[in-house]
Enzyme design. Structure first.
Site, PDB file in Angstrom:
ATOM      1  N   GLU A  31       7.267 -67.985 -54.090  1.00 25.20           N
ATOM      2  CA  GLU A  31       8.325 -67.510 -53.148  1.00 25.20           C
ATOM      3  C   GLU A  31       8.380 -66.154 -52.989  1.00 25.20           C
ATOM      4  OE1 GLU A  31      11.651 -70.770 -53.691  1.00 25.20           O
ATOM      5  OE2 GLU A  31      12.006 -69.212 -55.009  1.00 25.20           O
ATOM      6  N   GLY A  56      15.925 -73.755 -50.766  1.00 19.58           N
ATOM      7  CA  GLY A  56      17.344 -73.197 -51.185  1.00 19.58           C
ATOM      8  C   GLY A  56      18.352 -73.651 -50.144  1.00 19.58           C
ATOM      9  N   HIS A  81      13.015 -67.471 -61.559  1.00 16.49           N
ATOM     10  CA  HIS A  81      13.259 -67.388 -60.060  1.00 16.49           C
ATOM     11  C   HIS A  81      13.387 -65.877 -59.899  1.00 16.49           C
ATOM     12  CE1 HIS A  81      15.672 -67.495 -56.185  1.00 16.49           C
ATOM     13  NE2 HIS A  81      15.017 -68.846 -56.294  1.00 16.49           N
TER      14      HIS A  81
END
Ligand code: PGA
Length: 264
Positions: free
Chosen positions: A172, A241, A102
């Protein structure tokens, strides 16, 4: 060891460092479960903080919801590694997948090599992986495309091809994370970037993977934009998220994806 792909579409909740206590996490999950366990056309993934993973995972025994961690250690099995959490521990706590790479972890210094090592550890422990990639910003020369390509290949070049079906890619872009719906990519941009990612897989990894790989989008996904981000953009779901911290909002996203899939 199962090499099977997870059933698509997939909507994953990244709770990050929320909520502040286990009872709150259990209550959030209970509210999500009421909807998620009844949706036939979507796989829901819940990634709570590791401290809550086992307790939350133990509250569901069906197949429509699976659980994951937000990271795993580069180290295998047990050992003198203060603060670390192995992929095997995630698996034994009821996890089936792990978010790896991430941007918020890459921000803390995780390199492509470290990400590749963690992916290998997770796959070896029989977990699925949600591999996050994403550029910090875009430039007219298209250097960000090389950046994405490098992030992908750093992992795929280190992983045996029999594991490929257990890697889910989560695109992302950093500039799209953590905002309101209008901060997300446009469907047009997402379609183009998804096409690029699939092309890299096809030409630099394995021909068939271009079409077969599961590709999620993450970055300001909300109930207001989920439908347009899914329509015709060649993605297979979302990594959510902040909107995953509200059961109402998250369940609306689940219903939208479930319904869109039903119409195809
Ligand atoms: P966001 O976060 O939905 O709040 O933008 C996505 C993520 O960081 O995974």
């Amino acid at each position: 060891m199962s090499e099977q792909k997870l059933s698509q579409p997939i909507v994953a909740a990244n709770w990050k460092m929320h909520p502040g206590s286990l009872p709150k996490a259990q209550s959030l999950f209970a509210n999500v479960k009421r909807t998620a366990s009844h949706l036939q056309n979507v796989t829901t993934v819940i990634c709570p903080p590791a401290l809550y993973l086992g307790a939350v995972a133990s509250e569901y025994g069906g197949t429509k919801i699976i659980f994951g961690s937000q990271d795993v250690s580069t180290f295998a099995r047990t050992g003198s590694r203060t603060g670390e959490m192995s992929a095997e521990m995630v698996k034994n706590a009821g996890g089936k997948t792990a978010i790896i790479g991430h941007s918020e972890r890459r921000d803390m210094g995780e390199t492509n090599d470290v990400v590749a090592q963690k992916v290998k550890r997770a796959l070896t422990a029989d977990l699925h992986v949600m591999l996050c990639i994403g550029e910090a910003s875009r430039d007219d020369e298209g250097e960000y495309l090389d950046f994405l390509r490098n992030q992908l290949l750093a992992v795929y070049r280190k992983v045996a091809d029999r594991f490929y079906d257990r890697i889910i890619i989560a695109y992302e872009p950093l500039w799209a994370i953590g905002g309101k719906a209008d901060q997300a990519v446009t469907p047009h941009t997402l379609h183009q970037t998804a096409g690029f990612i699939r092309k890299v897989l096809r030409t630099d990894v394995a021909q068939a993977l271009g079409d077969r790989a599961t590709l999620l989008y993450g970055g300001s996904v909300k109930r207001d934009n989920a439908r347009e981000l899914l329509d015709g953009t060649e993605i297979d779901g979302f990594l959510v998220g902040s909107a995953s911290l509200s059961a109402d909002h998250f369940c609306d996203i689940l219903r939208i994806v479930n319904k869109t899939q039903n119409e195809d």
